[in-house]
Design a protein around this motif. Sequence first.
Motif, short mmCIF file in Angstrom:
data_model
loop_
_atom_site.label_atom_id
_atom_site.label_comp_id
_atom_site.label_asym_id
_atom_site.label_seq_id
_atom_site.Cartn_x
_atom_site.Cartn_y
_atom_site.Cartn_z
N ALA A 1 -1.10 44.47 -30.27
CA ALA A 1 -0.12 45.47 -29.84
C ALA A 1 -0.63 46.87 -30.14
N ALA A 2 -1.25 47.07 -31.32
CA ALA A 2 -1.80 48.38 -31.66
C ALA A 2 -2.92 48.78 -30.70
N ALA A 3 -3.72 47.80 -30.26
CA ALA A 3 -4.78 48.10 -29.30
C ALA A 3 -4.19 48.57 -27.97
N PHE A 4 -3.13 47.92 -27.51
CA PHE A 4 -2.49 48.34 -26.26
C PHE A 4 -1.89 49.73 -26.41
N VAL A 5 -1.27 50.02 -27.54
CA VAL A 5 -0.71 51.36 -27.77
C VAL A 5 -1.82 52.41 -27.74
N THR A 6 -2.95 52.11 -28.37
CA THR A 6 -4.06 53.06 -28.43
C THR A 6 -4.66 53.30 -27.05
N VAL A 7 -4.90 52.23 -26.30
CA VAL A 7 -5.50 52.37 -24.97
C VAL A 7 -4.53 53.08 -24.02
N ARG A 8 -3.24 52.80 -24.14
CA ARG A 8 -2.27 53.49 -23.29
C ARG A 8 -2.32 55.00 -23.51
N GLN A 9 -2.34 55.41 -24.79
CA GLN A 9 -2.43 56.84 -25.08
C GLN A 9 -3.77 57.42 -24.66
N LEU A 10 -4.83 56.64 -24.76
CA LEU A 10 -6.14 57.10 -24.32
C LEU A 10 -6.13 57.40 -22.82
N ILE A 11 -5.58 56.48 -22.03
CA ILE A 11 -5.55 56.68 -20.58
C ILE A 11 -4.69 57.88 -20.21
N ARG A 12 -3.54 58.00 -20.85
CA ARG A 12 -2.64 59.11 -20.53
C ARG A 12 -3.27 60.46 -20.85
N ARG A 13 -3.93 60.57 -21.98
CA ARG A 13 -4.52 61.85 -22.37
C ARG A 13 -5.83 62.12 -21.64
N ALA A 14 -6.54 61.06 -21.26
CA ALA A 14 -7.81 61.25 -20.55
C ALA A 14 -7.60 61.71 -19.11
N ARG A 15 -6.42 61.49 -18.56
CA ARG A 15 -6.16 61.91 -17.17
C ARG A 15 -6.41 63.39 -16.98
N ALA A 16 -6.08 64.20 -17.97
CA ALA A 16 -6.22 65.65 -17.85
C ALA A 16 -7.61 66.15 -18.22
N LEU A 17 -8.45 65.26 -18.74
CA LEU A 17 -9.76 65.69 -19.23
C LEU A 17 -10.93 65.09 -18.45
N TYR A 18 -10.74 63.93 -17.83
CA TYR A 18 -11.84 63.22 -17.19
C TYR A 18 -11.44 62.80 -15.78
N ARG A 19 -12.47 62.46 -15.00
CA ARG A 19 -12.27 61.93 -13.65
C ARG A 19 -13.04 60.61 -13.54
N TRP A 20 -12.40 59.59 -12.97
CA TRP A 20 -13.08 58.32 -12.71
C TRP A 20 -12.47 57.72 -11.46
N ASP A 21 -13.15 56.72 -10.89
CA ASP A 21 -12.78 56.20 -9.57
C ASP A 21 -11.36 55.66 -9.56
N THR A 22 -10.96 54.97 -10.62
CA THR A 22 -9.63 54.35 -10.65
C THR A 22 -8.64 55.19 -11.46
N ARG A 23 -8.89 56.47 -11.57
CA ARG A 23 -8.02 57.35 -12.35
C ARG A 23 -6.60 57.35 -11.77
N LEU A 24 -5.61 57.27 -12.64
CA LEU A 24 -4.21 57.28 -12.21
C LEU A 24 -3.83 58.67 -11.73
N THR A 25 -2.97 58.72 -10.72
CA THR A 25 -2.49 59.99 -10.19
C THR A 25 -1.15 60.39 -10.80
N THR A 26 -0.52 59.49 -11.55
CA THR A 26 0.75 59.78 -12.21
C THR A 26 0.64 59.39 -13.67
N ARG A 27 1.55 59.87 -14.47
CA ARG A 27 1.56 59.53 -15.89
C ARG A 27 1.96 58.09 -16.13
N ARG A 28 2.67 57.51 -15.19
CA ARG A 28 3.13 56.13 -15.35
C ARG A 28 2.00 55.16 -15.05
N LEU A 29 1.71 54.27 -15.99
CA LEU A 29 0.64 53.30 -15.80
C LEU A 29 1.08 52.22 -14.83
N LYS A 30 0.24 51.91 -13.85
CA LYS A 30 0.56 50.90 -12.84
C LYS A 30 -0.56 49.88 -12.75
#
Length: 284
Positions: free
Chosen positions: A255-284
């Motif tokens: 559960a802690a790993a999922f919490v960490t990765v979720r926050q990583l993806i949300r904060r990385a959206r504003a700093l990095y670009r990748w092919d499967t980058r999310l366009t919204t804050r909500r993870l899908k």
Amino acid sequence: MPAIPSSLLEPVWVQFDALLPARPEFDPTHPLGCHRRRVPDRVVFAHVVDALVHGSGYERIATEACSDRTIRRRLRAWAEVGLGEQLHALALAAYDRMIGLDLADVSVDGAITKAPCGGERAGRSPVDRGKGGMKRSTGTDGDGIPLGLIGTSANRHDSPLLRGTLEASSRQLHHRWPEQVTAHLDRAYDNGPSRDLLAELGFDADIARKGIPAPVQVGKRWVVERTNSWMNGFGKIRRCTDRSASIIDFYLYLAAAFVTVRQLIRRARALYRWDTRLTTRRLK
């Protein structure tokens, strides 16, 4: 509908798969050479995640592709070698490399949840009329990223768990503490042993005083309360029916790993670009 969004599940599975030892599709030691095909780890992992999110019994989440006995056997094998802790350590390393952990401020607090089936982590809950309960003590960085966790019975006081929580955090971080660290704690830790421990570790103490009202919003310890809320969003953490300590610890760190990765993806959206980058804050 998947229990975890694929954009979150797939990165976690890739790291988890890298930790798994290579296993043949058929058991070469079978005397007749006709043993049933081994259920893929990916299938079992998906069922384990379902159990983590929904908190359901293994009989309820079992399917034709994976029986409840297979889930139990594989889960026990993964827990005994500490794959949950290793997965969380990889998630922390990735977060630190891409975002950066705020280790100058750490917070620690306990949370009591239900453990109706008893077991090695269960005890009489002081907040639930003496029913079976479990307590977990969580250490977080300044942004609420879980660093280390320990599970124990619900009738344990928070203060004696402080050393174990900080030691677990050190193991997950490989002892990478900065020179100056401030520990933000609530008034349960306002005692001599806790202050002596922090002095021994070289940490500054920011502890709420007993008898003085201190809203959780004051100071920087509110982040651990938010992390406890994130952790309680997983059904298996909120109401644990497993009895084995190793399996409970596996679920805590998963559960802690999922919490960490979720926050990583949300904060990385504003700093990095990748092919499967999310366009919204909500993870899908």
